[in-house]
Motif scaffolding. Structure first.
Motif, PDB file in Angstrom:
ATOM      1  N   ASN A 130       0.831  -1.197   0.000  1.00 53.16           N
ATOM      2  CA  ASN A 130       0.000   0.000   0.000  1.00 53.16           C
ATOM      3  C   ASN A 130       0.871   1.255   0.000  1.00 53.16           C
ATOM      4  O   ASN A 130       1.953   1.274   0.591  1.00 53.16           O
ATOM      5  N   ALA A 139      -5.162  -0.905   3.490  1.00 57.76           N
ATOM      6  CA  ALA A 139      -5.322  -2.353   3.613  1.00 57.76           C
ATOM      7  C   ALA A 139      -6.581  -2.843   2.917  1.00 57.76           C
ATOM      8  O   ALA A 139      -6.588  -3.930   2.327  1.00 57.76           O
ATOM      9  N   LEU A 142      -5.740  -3.203  -0.650  1.00 58.53           N
ATOM     10  CA  LEU A 142      -4.911  -4.390  -0.883  1.00 58.53           C
ATOM     11  C   LEU A 142      -5.761  -5.654  -0.884  1.00 58.53           C
ATOM     12  O   LEU A 142      -5.604  -6.525  -1.749  1.00 58.53           O
ATOM     13  N   ARG A 143      -6.655  -5.750   0.091  1.00 62.01           N
ATOM     14  CA  ARG A 143      -7.514  -6.949   0.154  1.00 62.01           C
ATOM     15  C   ARG A 143      -8.380  -7.066  -1.095  1.00 62.01           C
ATOM     16  O   ARG A 143      -8.527  -8.146  -1.669  1.00 62.01           O
ATOM     17  N   GLU A 147      -7.245 -10.597  -2.731  1.00 62.76           N
ATOM     18  CA  GLU A 147      -7.837 -11.680  -1.926  1.00 62.76           C
ATOM     19  C   GLU A 147      -8.198 -12.900  -2.761  1.00 62.76           C
ATOM     20  O   GLU A 147      -8.301 -14.013  -2.222  1.00 62.76           O
ATOM     21  N   ALA A 156       0.596  -9.560   0.493  1.00 60.86           N
ATOM     22  CA  ALA A 156       0.486  -8.163   0.922  1.00 60.86           C
ATOM     23  C   ALA A 156       1.736  -7.758   1.680  1.00 60.86           C
ATOM     24  O   ALA A 156       2.175  -8.456   2.597  1.00 60.86           O
ATOM     25  N   TRP A 158       2.383  -4.899   3.978  1.00 64.14           N
ATOM     26  CA  TRP A 158       1.625  -3.849   4.655  1.00 64.14           C
ATOM     27  C   TRP A 158       2.579  -2.810   5.223  1.00 64.14           C
ATOM     28  O   TRP A 158       3.489  -3.134   5.986  1.00 64.14           O
ATOM     29  N   ASN A 163      -0.273   3.474   5.692  1.00 67.05           N
ATOM     30  CA  ASN A 163      -1.570   3.161   6.281  1.00 67.05           C
ATOM     31  C   ASN A 163      -2.041   4.293   7.197  1.00 67.05           C
ATOM     32  O   ASN A 163      -3.188   4.746   7.126  1.00 67.05           O
ATOM     33  N   VAL A 177      -5.480  -7.646   5.966  1.00 68.29           N
ATOM     34  CA  VAL A 177      -4.450  -8.237   5.096  1.00 68.29           C
ATOM     35  C   VAL A 177      -3.857  -9.522   5.659  1.00 68.29           C
ATOM     36  O   VAL A 177      -3.013 -10.133   5.013  1.00 68.29           O
ATOM     37  N   HIS A 180      -2.990 -12.748   3.707  1.00 66.94           N
ATOM     38  CA  HIS A 180      -2.005 -12.661   2.634  1.00 66.94           C
ATOM     39  C   HIS A 180      -0.723 -11.939   3.063  1.00 66.94           C
ATOM     40  O   HIS A 180       0.156 -11.693   2.228  1.00 66.94           O
ATOM     41  N   LEU A 181      -0.585 -11.646   4.353  1.00 68.40           N
ATOM     42  CA  LEU A 181       0.548 -10.836   4.801  1.00 68.40           C
ATOM     43  C   LEU A 181       1.863 -11.590   4.633  1.00 68.40           C
ATOM     44  O   LEU A 181       2.051 -12.666   5.197  1.00 68.40           O
TER      45      LEU A 181
END
Length: 262
Positions: A130, A139, A142-143, A147, A156, A158, A163, A177, A180-181
């Motif tokens: 991001n 976030a 990103l999702r 996703e 992701a 992050w 943010n 996130v 997928h982080l």
């Protein structure tokens, strides 16, 4: 969790020194790993990534440093070089085009769909970060973008500072996130007014500062990551508006980050 569960990395964009000198310098700062820019003007450029990246990994290993990620292109030559060198993540960001947010998401997803066979073949992951302003900036964005993908191949990255600049609560952002982080970026910033008090049209820009000083609460970020059992790469991105103080500030921020996980 203690520091042993975390790999502390640093984005080496501020330093264009040869790789052996970079390894010694980064180890002296106290880092475990780096994110290497694969960009023109750096020791490993896109044109020589096939030979340069594996060599850089070997040279850095002499100093006990690994490459946790690169910031570079996502073509097959670069993906294959990452696989050969054992570099797991290519970090990217997604600017919003003139055609708008929804059209950008659809276009980028088509690009990722086409890349998936390569990512699966080479076992390399794209990490999408991001970024404030006209990018996929928080976030939730990103999702929305990633996703649908297997997190082994599209993850992701992050970034706590971007943010916070967008006004998202860190605990909620990490929840969004979490599935997928693949990496956490730590830096800090606040909005600074760039026009005088009499201006008819007020403008602001981020001022990049030390970890204790900005809008992102590193204690809250770390507390939530610890609560969820995060064990992975934390990259301090060495971005400071006072460029003359980068070496001092990054060392102070690493000590601060380590203290929060201790």
């Amino acid at each position: 969790m203690n520091n042993a569960a975390i790999t502390f990395s640093v984005f080496t964009k501020p330093w264009k020194m040869p790789i052996p000198a970079l390894g010694a310098f980064v180890r002296g700062l106290g880092f475990d790993a780096i994110e290497l820019p694969v960009r023109p003007g750096y020791p490993v450029e896109p044109a020589n990534v096939a030979q340069g990246l594996p060599l850089a990994v070997k040279q850095l290993a002499d100093h006990g440093i690994k490459i946790a990620s690169i910031a570079g292109p996502t073509d097959e030559v670069t993906i294959a070089a990452c696989a050969e060198a054992g570099v797991p993540i290519i970090r990217v960001m997604v600017p919003i085009g003139d055609d708008g947010y929804l059209a950008t998401i659809a276009r980028v997803q088509r690009e990722y769909d086409a890349l998936l066979p390569l990512l699966e073949k080479y076992r390399v992951r794209i990490g999408v970060q991001n970024h404030c302003d006209r990018f996929v900036c928080h976030a939730l964005g990103l999702r929305h973008l990633i996703e649908r993908y297997d997190p082994r191949y599209i993850g992701a990255v992050w970034d706590a500072a971007h943010n916070a600049l967008q006004g998202e609560e860190p605990e909620l952002a990490i929840e969004l996130v979490w599935s997928h982080l693949c990496m956490v970026n730590l830096k800090n910033a606040f909005w600074r007014r760039t026009t005088g008090p009499e201006a008819e049209d007020v403008t602001w820009r981020p001022y990049w500062t030390s970890g204790r000083q900005g809008l992102a609460s590193w204690p809250r970020v770390v507390a939530e990551l610890k609560r969820r059992g995060y064990a992975g790469v934390v990259c301090l991105t060495a971005e400071y508006s006072d460029e003359r103080a980068v070496d001092r500030l990054i060392a102070e921020d690493l000590a601060y980050a380590r203290s929060l996980w201790a």
